[in-house]
Design an enzyme around this catalytic site. Structure first.
Site, PDB file in Angstrom:
ATOM      1  N   LYS A 143     -43.946 -17.112 -23.857  1.00 16.42           N
ATOM      2  CA  LYS A 143     -43.030 -18.165 -24.341  1.00 16.42           C
ATOM      3  C   LYS A 143     -41.632 -17.997 -23.741  1.00 16.42           C
ATOM      4  O   LYS A 143     -40.971 -18.989 -23.432  1.00 16.42           O
ATOM      5  CB  LYS A 143     -42.933 -18.129 -25.874  1.00 16.42           C
ATOM      6  CG  LYS A 143     -44.148 -18.722 -26.557  1.00 16.42           C
ATOM      7  CD  LYS A 143     -44.155 -20.241 -26.458  1.00 16.42           C
ATOM      8  CE  LYS A 143     -45.313 -20.809 -27.251  1.00 16.42           C
ATOM      9  NZ  LYS A 143     -45.926 -21.987 -26.680  1.00 16.42           N
ATOM     10  N   LYS A 181     -57.381 -28.037 -24.259  1.00  8.22           N
ATOM     11  CA  LYS A 181     -56.659 -29.267 -24.604  1.00  8.22           C
ATOM     12  C   LYS A 181     -56.189 -30.033 -23.372  1.00  8.22           C
ATOM     13  O   LYS A 181     -55.802 -31.188 -23.472  1.00  8.22           O
ATOM     14  CB  LYS A 181     -55.434 -28.919 -25.452  1.00  8.22           C
ATOM     15  CG  LYS A 181     -55.786 -28.526 -26.879  1.00  8.22           C
ATOM     16  CD  LYS A 181     -54.532 -28.447 -27.706  1.00  8.22           C
ATOM     17  CE  LYS A 181     -54.669 -27.910 -29.097  1.00  8.22           C
ATOM     18  NZ  LYS A 181     -55.830 -27.311 -29.611  1.00  8.22           N
ATOM     19  N   LYS A 202     -63.380 -22.792 -19.549  1.00  3.12           N
ATOM     20  CA  LYS A 202     -63.809 -23.384 -20.806  1.00  3.12           C
ATOM     21  C   LYS A 202     -63.017 -24.637 -21.164  1.00  3.12           C
ATOM     22  O   LYS A 202     -61.947 -24.883 -20.622  1.00  3.12           O
ATOM     23  CB  LYS A 202     -63.741 -22.344 -21.922  1.00  3.12           C
ATOM     24  CG  LYS A 202     -62.389 -21.733 -22.174  1.00  3.12           C
ATOM     25  CD  LYS A 202     -62.489 -20.770 -23.353  1.00  3.12           C
ATOM     26  CE  LYS A 202     -61.145 -20.646 -24.022  1.00  3.12           C
ATOM     27  NZ  LYS A 202     -61.169 -19.979 -25.290  1.00  3.12           N
TER      28      LYS A 202
HETATM   29  P1  AMP Z   1     -57.401 -23.155 -29.533  1.00  2.20           P
HETATM   30  O1  AMP Z   1     -57.528 -24.633 -29.662  1.00  2.20           O
HETATM   31  O2  AMP Z   1     -57.499 -22.682 -28.126  1.00  2.20           O
HETATM   32  O3  AMP Z   1     -56.249 -22.583 -30.296  1.00  2.20           O
HETATM   33  O4  AMP Z   1     -58.700 -22.531 -30.241  1.00  2.20           O
HETATM   34  C1  AMP Z   1     -58.965 -22.617 -31.612  1.00  2.20           C
HETATM   35  C2  AMP Z   1     -60.347 -22.061 -31.875  1.00  2.20           C
HETATM   36  O5  AMP Z   1     -61.345 -22.765 -31.143  1.00  2.20           O
HETATM   37  C3  AMP Z   1     -60.514 -20.576 -31.492  1.00  2.20           C
HETATM   38  O6  AMP Z   1     -61.311 -19.929 -32.463  1.00  2.20           O
HETATM   39  C4  AMP Z   1     -61.245 -20.624 -30.179  1.00  2.20           C
HETATM   40  O7  AMP Z   1     -62.058 -19.502 -29.971  1.00  2.20           O
HETATM   41  C5  AMP Z   1     -62.098 -21.877 -30.308  1.00  2.20           C
HETATM   42  N1  AMP Z   1     -62.288 -22.491 -28.995  1.00  2.20           N
HETATM   43  C6  AMP Z   1     -61.331 -23.108 -28.255  1.00  2.20           C
HETATM   44  N2  AMP Z   1     -61.843 -23.564 -27.091  1.00  2.20           N
HETATM   45  C7  AMP Z   1     -63.160 -23.215 -27.081  1.00  2.20           C
HETATM   46  C8  AMP Z   1     -64.236 -23.389 -26.155  1.00  2.20           C
HETATM   47  N3  AMP Z   1     -64.074 -24.054 -25.017  1.00  2.20           N
HETATM   48  N4  AMP Z   1     -65.448 -22.897 -26.480  1.00  2.20           N
HETATM   49  C9  AMP Z   1     -65.630 -22.250 -27.645  1.00  2.20           C
HETATM   50  N5  AMP Z   1     -64.675 -22.050 -28.558  1.00  2.20           N
HETATM   51  C10 AMP Z   1     -63.445 -22.519 -28.297  1.00  2.20           C
END
Ligand code: AMP
Ligand code: TRP
Length: 329
Positions: free
Chosen positions: A111, A197, A194
């Site tokens: 950050k 957003k 993966k």
């Molecule tokens: P984030 O939106 O990156 O903060 O992720 C929030 C939750 O979603 C966390 O538990 C991540 O492990 C899960 N997550 C985010 N992206 C993926 C993905 N492409 N595949 C599996 N789990 C995900």
């Protein structure tokens, strides 16, 4: 019954990765654990969201979580800023958190690089607020992505330090919750890595049929196999991976066969994939829209959640205050 807690950032929309990788597991554990799920709106202030978008972000994420199956009767579902006890605990825990250890956090260093002109103290103490979220309910299991492991480590350090300093056993040390075989990684549509957003790589639960179809049809592939049974490039393997999550086995097998004998047409694969994603997500989208527009229901949910969370956090705070030495006159 063990206590599970997870915080959700109030920015953006839920994508298929969040849903299959995290949320579906949250939904499943609601009967076997005491669950707390909350929108971390105070955390999001570290990046200064505009007041006109702030509430909207909370409302969206709340509607999406409820639509995906979090149940306010089973779990405490609340908004962080509705529970002032968390902030009181944050103040107390800040006194036993060291600037040096917080400065070493990878997320803080990132950050500092990203927002040079806004290196606020909230960024530095972000892990202390997160520890307060967790320790307020004395939660032992915290399902979060790998990127949050360092924050969890700090929560354990703070818990241990408090207990040792005051000679008490107020806070258990929380660990990440591993879903084992249920931990599905959802790849993105851009050929590598993966789903996240970022633009063009993800399908969101709130996307309509046309948007889903457009995104899938634009997904990265290659020119197609030319030798039978050849290895798939990552981009194509990723589409198959998503297909295996949303479609039945016979559909996956059908297209695998077509790939292996080189007769596959990616257009057909994508059409099927878009259709099967829609089958899974459009009913959720319909519920998102209903819930989002039901002010009375949302009001009831957050009130019920805040009541449960405040009661639980107040009990912990009483123990912490007693340990520290606060006394009524
Ligand atoms: P984030 O939106 O990156 O903060 O992720 C929030 C939750 O979603 C966390 O538990 C991540 O492990 C899960 N997550 C985010 N992206 C993926 C993905 N492409 N595949 C599996 N789990 C995900
Ligand atoms: N920091 C977490 C994230 O960025 C969100 C969060 C805030 C959280 N407080 C929490 C997660 C407490 C688990 C427990 O995803």
């Amino acid at each position: 019954m063990e206590t599970v807690l997870s915080g959700i950032r109030s920015t953006g929309h839920l994508h298929l990765g969040n849903y299959y990788g995290a949320l579906k597991n949250f939904v499943k554990i609601q009967d076997s654990y005491k669950c707390f799920f909350f929108v971390a709106d105070i955390h999001s202030l570290t990046t200064h969201p505009h007041p006109s978008d702030f509430h909207e972000g909370v409302k969206i994420i709340l509607s999406e979580y409820l639509a995906a199956g979090l149940d306010p009767e089973k779990s405490a579902i609340y908004v962080q800023s509705d529970v002032p006890e968390i902030c009181e605990l944050y103040t107390l825990l800040n006194m036993i958190s060291y600037v040096g250890e917080l400065e070493r956090t990878v997320s803080f260093k990132d950050k500092v690089r990203q927002q040079k002109n806004n290196v606020n103290a909230g960024l530095l103490t972000y892990p202390v607020l997160m520890a307060s979220d967790i320790l307020a309910h004395r939660a032992t299991k915290v399902p979060v992505g790998k990127d949050q492991d360092q924050h969890l480590e700090i929560a354990r350090t703070i818990a241990r330090r408090f207990n040792t300093l005051y000679g008490v056993e107020v806070f258990p040390e929380p660990v990440n919750m591993d879903f084992g075989s249920g931990a599905i990684k959802v790849p993105g549509l851009d050929g590598n890595g993966k789903m996240g957003k970022s633009e063009g790589n993800g399908i969101f639960l709130c996307d309509d049929e046309k948007t889903i179809s457009k995104k899938v049809m634009k997904a990265v592939t290659d020119a197609g196999p030319t030798t039978p049974n050849s290895e798939m490039p990552e981009s194509v393997a990723n589409l198959f991976k998503i297909l295996s999550i949303v479609s039945d086995k016979s559909t996956v097998d059908y297209f695998k066969e077509k790939y292996n004998d080189c007769s596959i047409r990616y257009g057909d694969l994508k059409k099927q994939l878009a259709q099967d994603i829609c089958k899974q997500t459009l009913p959720i989208k319909a519920r998102i829209d209903d819930i989002y527009n039901d002010a009375e229901y949302l009001h009831k949910v957050v009130k019920q959640g805040a009541d449960k969370a405040r009661e639980s956090a107040a009990a912990t705070l009483a123990l912490a205050r007693k340990a520290i030495g606060f006394k009524a006159f």
